[in-house]
Design a protein around this motif. Structure first.
Motif, PDB file in Angstrom:
ATOM      1  N   THR A 163       0.848  -1.188   0.000  1.00 42.31           N
ATOM      2  CA  THR A 163       0.000   0.000   0.000  1.00 42.31           C
ATOM      3  C   THR A 163       0.885   1.240   0.000  1.00 42.31           C
ATOM      4  OG1 THR A 163      -0.098   0.178   2.427  1.00 42.31           O
ATOM      5  CG2 THR A 163      -1.781  -1.198   1.345  1.00 42.31           C
ATOM      6  N   ARG A 164       0.340   2.342  -0.495  1.00 45.33           N
ATOM      7  CA  ARG A 164       1.043   3.621  -0.416  1.00 45.33           C
ATOM      8  C   ARG A 164       0.033   4.750  -0.479  1.00 45.33           C
ATOM      9  NH1 ARG A 164       2.014   6.273  -5.466  1.00 45.33           N
ATOM     10  NH2 ARG A 164       1.389   5.038  -7.278  1.00 45.33           N
ATOM     11  N   VAL A 174      -3.415   0.359  -3.636  1.00 45.65           N
ATOM     12  CA  VAL A 174      -3.331  -0.991  -3.079  1.00 45.65           C
ATOM     13  C   VAL A 174      -2.944  -1.940  -4.199  1.00 45.65           C
ATOM     14  CG1 VAL A 174      -4.551  -2.849  -1.861  1.00 45.65           C
ATOM     15  CG2 VAL A 174      -5.138  -0.440  -1.403  1.00 45.65           C
ATOM     16  N   ASP A 175      -1.948  -2.770  -3.938  1.00 45.22           N
ATOM     17  CA  ASP A 175      -1.436  -3.688  -4.961  1.00 45.22           C
ATOM     18  C   ASP A 175      -1.182  -5.041  -4.296  1.00 45.22           C
ATOM     19  OD1 ASP A 175       0.954  -5.071  -6.316  1.00 45.22           O
ATOM     20  OD2 ASP A 175       0.442  -3.557  -7.797  1.00 45.22           O
ATOM     21  N   VAL A 223     -14.010   0.087   2.654  1.00 45.77           N
ATOM     22  CA  VAL A 223     -13.251   0.592   3.813  1.00 45.77           C
ATOM     23  C   VAL A 223     -12.368   1.784   3.433  1.00 45.77           C
ATOM     24  CG1 VAL A 223     -13.279  -1.608   5.024  1.00 45.77           C
ATOM     25  CG2 VAL A 223     -11.415  -1.130   3.451  1.00 45.77           C
ATOM     26  N   ASN A 224     -12.042   1.904   2.137  1.00 42.97           N
ATOM     27  CA  ASN A 224     -11.242   3.036   1.665  1.00 42.97           C
ATOM     28  C   ASN A 224     -11.807   3.545   0.341  1.00 42.97           C
ATOM     29  OD1 ASN A 224      -8.730   3.796   3.234  1.00 42.97           O
ATOM     30  ND2 ASN A 224      -8.557   1.573   3.237  1.00 42.97           N
ATOM     31  N   PRO A 225     -12.837   4.390   0.411  1.00 44.39           N
ATOM     32  CA  PRO A 225     -13.462   4.895  -0.823  1.00 44.39           C
ATOM     33  C   PRO A 225     -12.446   5.569  -1.740  1.00 44.39           C
ATOM     34  CG  PRO A 225     -14.788   5.461   1.091  1.00 44.39           C
ATOM     35  CD  PRO A 225     -13.493   4.913   1.617  1.00 44.39           C
ATOM     36  N   GLY A 226     -12.564   5.261  -3.029  1.00 47.98           N
ATOM     37  CA  GLY A 226     -11.671   5.887  -3.995  1.00 47.98           C
ATOM     38  C   GLY A 226     -10.304   5.255  -4.105  1.00 47.98           C
ATOM     39  N   ALA A 227     -10.062   4.139  -3.395  1.00 48.67           N
ATOM     40  CA  ALA A 227      -8.762   3.474  -3.464  1.00 48.67           C
ATOM     41  C   ALA A 227      -8.457   3.034  -4.897  1.00 48.67           C
ATOM     42  CB  ALA A 227      -8.741   2.269  -2.530  1.00 48.67           C
ATOM     43  N   LYS A 228      -7.190   3.166  -5.283  1.00 47.86           N
ATOM     44  CA  LYS A 228      -6.734   2.717  -6.593  1.00 47.86           C
ATOM     45  C   LYS A 228      -6.130   1.327  -6.410  1.00 47.86           C
ATOM     46  CE  LYS A 228      -7.674   6.961  -7.633  1.00 47.86           C
ATOM     47  NZ  LYS A 228      -8.944   7.328  -8.294  1.00 47.86           N
ATOM     48  N   ILE A 229      -6.700   0.314  -7.052  1.00 46.92           N
ATOM     49  CA  ILE A 229      -6.352  -1.075  -6.757  1.00 46.92           C
ATOM     50  C   ILE A 229      -5.805  -1.774  -7.996  1.00 46.92           C
ATOM     51  CG2 ILE A 229      -7.230  -3.279  -5.858  1.00 46.92           C
ATOM     52  CD1 ILE A 229      -9.612  -1.524  -4.720  1.00 46.92           C
ATOM     53  N   ALA A 230      -4.713  -2.513  -7.823  1.00 47.88           N
ATOM     54  CA  ALA A 230      -4.145  -3.339  -8.889  1.00 47.88           C
ATOM     55  C   ALA A 230      -3.974  -4.757  -8.344  1.00 47.88           C
ATOM     56  CB  ALA A 230      -2.803  -2.786  -9.353  1.00 47.88           C
ATOM     57  N   ILE A 231      -4.608  -5.743  -8.981  1.00 45.63           N
ATOM     58  CA  ILE A 231      -4.541  -7.139  -8.543  1.00 45.63           C
ATOM     59  C   ILE A 231      -3.883  -7.961  -9.642  1.00 45.63           C
ATOM     60  CG2 ILE A 231      -5.836  -9.140  -7.720  1.00 45.63           C
ATOM     61  CD1 ILE A 231      -8.121  -7.241  -6.969  1.00 45.63           C
ATOM     62  N   HIS A 232      -2.807  -8.640  -9.295  1.00 48.19           N
ATOM     63  CA  HIS A 232      -2.123  -9.523 -10.249  1.00 48.19           C
ATOM     64  C   HIS A 232      -2.597 -10.950  -9.994  1.00 48.19           C
ATOM     65  CE1 HIS A 232       1.044 -11.200 -12.762  1.00 48.19           C
ATOM     66  NE2 HIS A 232       1.349 -12.030 -11.775  1.00 48.19           N
ATOM     67  N   VAL A 233      -3.290 -11.521 -10.962  1.00 43.27           N
ATOM     68  CA  VAL A 233      -3.800 -12.888 -10.833  1.00 43.27           C
ATOM     69  C   VAL A 233      -2.739 -13.862 -11.332  1.00 43.27           C
ATOM     70  CG1 VAL A 233      -5.607 -14.506 -11.515  1.00 43.27           C
ATOM     71  CG2 VAL A 233      -6.168 -12.096 -11.150  1.00 43.27           C
ATOM     72  N   GLU A 234      -2.442 -14.886 -10.514  1.00 41.52           N
ATOM     73  CA  GLU A 234      -1.449 -15.877 -10.915  1.00 41.52           C
ATOM     74  C   GLU A 234      -1.943 -17.286 -10.593  1.00 41.52           C
ATOM     75  OE1 GLU A 234       1.512 -15.751  -7.030  1.00 41.52           O
ATOM     76  OE2 GLU A 234       1.807 -14.261  -8.611  1.00 41.52           O
ATOM     77  N   PRO A 235      -1.560 -18.283 -11.392  1.00 41.10           N
ATOM     78  CA  PRO A 235      -2.011 -19.658 -11.157  1.00 41.10           C
ATOM     79  C   PRO A 235      -1.273 -20.298  -9.993  1.00 41.10           C
ATOM     80  CG  PRO A 235      -0.473 -19.600 -12.988  1.00 41.10           C
ATOM     81  CD  PRO A 235      -0.715 -18.169 -12.584  1.00 41.10           C
ATOM     82  N   GLU A 236      -1.903 -21.299  -9.369  1.00 36.69           N
ATOM     83  CA  GLU A 236      -1.242 -21.990  -8.259  1.00 36.69           C
ATOM     84  C   GLU A 236       0.051 -22.619  -8.767  1.00 36.69           C
ATOM     85  OE1 GLU A 236      -3.212 -25.599  -6.917  1.00 36.69           O
ATOM     86  OE2 GLU A 236      -4.501 -25.519  -8.678  1.00 36.69           O
ATOM     87  N   GLY A 237       1.005 -22.695  -7.845  1.00 37.21           N
ATOM     88  CA  GLY A 237       2.304 -23.231  -8.206  1.00 37.21           C
ATOM     89  C   GLY A 237       3.359 -22.146  -8.311  1.00 37.21           C
ATOM     90  N   GLU A 238       2.904 -20.881  -8.524  1.00 44.87           N
ATOM     91  CA  GLU A 238       3.854 -19.771  -8.540  1.00 44.87           C
ATOM     92  C   GLU A 238       4.419 -19.561  -7.137  1.00 44.87           C
ATOM     93  OE1 GLU A 238       4.877 -17.512 -10.999  1.00 44.87           O
ATOM     94  OE2 GLU A 238       3.980 -18.861 -12.476  1.00 44.87           O
ATOM     95  N   LYS A 239       5.666 -19.193  -7.042  1.00 43.17           N
ATOM     96  CA  LYS A 239       6.291 -18.968  -5.744  1.00 43.17           C
ATOM     97  C   LYS A 239       5.767 -17.677  -5.131  1.00 43.17           C
ATOM     98  CE  LYS A 239      10.775 -18.635  -3.422  1.00 43.17           C
ATOM     99  NZ  LYS A 239      12.254 -18.603  -3.611  1.00 43.17           N
TER     100      LYS A 239
END
Length: 307
Positions: free
Chosen positions: A239-240, A248-249, A277-293
């Motif tokens: 977060t920053r 939020v990343d 909980v944080n209106p207006g938050a800028k969010i980036a979600i990286h989706v990865e498959p199981e098995g990634e470290k």
């Protein structure tokens, strides 16, 4: 949008800070004019900084509210920190001016004239400042505006300074010890130097992408844990803060065979929960498959929510 109303409110508050700062400056200079007190002059010089800072805050908050563009794809939020830095520098300049005025008075001290009228005028200015500082600090925290918060804290330091000056001048008049007047001016200079350093330090934290407060991060983690149904877990949460915005990343692990559409639905649900909980938050979600470290901060998904 709630964020648009927040921006408008911040701009309105910043605008009204300008005439109020001018009013307080006029009252303090009037108090100095009727008394000739160096301590009251030092209090007035600090108020000049308040006027300049109020103008800068209004301009910068308006700029920070501009939407993202090609040149600034992440928005203009950090502009507010520059307002706080400028205010900190102006505070230092005011402190140096106060010391410059105090030195001759230390060498040739004299008691102020018409002291009670001057003290009454300065007290009125202090009351106006105290009310406005409370409004700015409360609104600055609620609207996540570094410029408003910094301005409020500076004005609050001005109130503390005014109280010290009033007490000291009363003692000087009661004891006849004229040297107290310029010594108080030096005290004012030291106090506002300290306040200026705090304003600059808080701004540097923001420019260096400081993480959100611990309680806010805990609320984000709780929202993720309660709404990550279908995922296998979340990790590398970062977060920053950037002015009024929160970024939020994080990475979300899903079964390797999960369709893209299902993973996207989970992301939408998580984004809605975080913005609750944080209106207006800028969010980036990286989706990865199981098995990634996995690495970084992990957020455990609530029991019974995994598929």
């Amino acid at each position: 949008m709630a964020t648009d109303s927040h921006k408008n409110k911040a701009q309105r508050l910043a605008f009204w800070g300008i005439p109020l700062a001018i009013l307080v400056l006029g009252l303090k200079l009037l108090a100095w004019w009727v008394t000739g007190s160096v301590a009251l002059l030092s209090d007035g010089l600090e108020s000049i900084v308040n006027v300049v800072a109020a103008i800068v805050a209004f301009l910068v908050i308006g700029y920070a509210a501009k939407p993202a563009d090609a040149g600034h794809p992440f928005g203009h939020y950090k502009a507010e920190y520059f307002s706080a830095v400028i205010e900190g520098v102006l505070i230092v300049v005011a402190a140096l001016l106060i010391v410059w005025e105090a030195i001759p008075a230390i060498l040739s001290p004299r008691l102020p004239e018409a002291p009670m009228l001057g003290l009454a005028i300065n007290f009125l200015a202090g009351v106006v400042n105290a009310v406005w500082a409370y409004v700015l600090i409360r609104a600055g925290r609620a609207l996540r505006s570094p410029a408003l918060t910094a301005d409020g804290h500076h004005i609050l330091s001005d109130v503390v300074t005014s109280i010290g000056v009033l007490i000291g001048l009363v003692l000087a008049i009661a004891t006849g010890y004229a040297l107290l007047d310029p010594l108080l001016a030096v005290f004012v200079a030291c106090n506002i130097l300290y306040q200026g350093w705090k304003v600059i330090a808080r701004s540097i934290d923001g420019l260096m992408d400081k993480a959100v407060a611990a309680d806010e991060e805990a609320a984000i983690k709780a929202a993720i844990a309660a709404n990550a149904t279908g995922s296998l877990g979340v990790h590398d949460l970062k977060t920053r803060e950037a002015g009024s915005a929160i970024f939020v990343d994080f990475h979300m692990v899903v079964p390797a065979v999960m369709p893209v559409g299902e993973a996207h639905d989970i992301c939408d649900r998580l984004e809605d929960a975080i913005r609750t909980v944080n209106p207006g938050a800028k969010i980036a979600i990286h989706v990865e498959p199981e098995g990634e470290k996995a690495h970084g901060i992990r957020v455990k998904v609530s029991e019974g929510m995994k598929s």
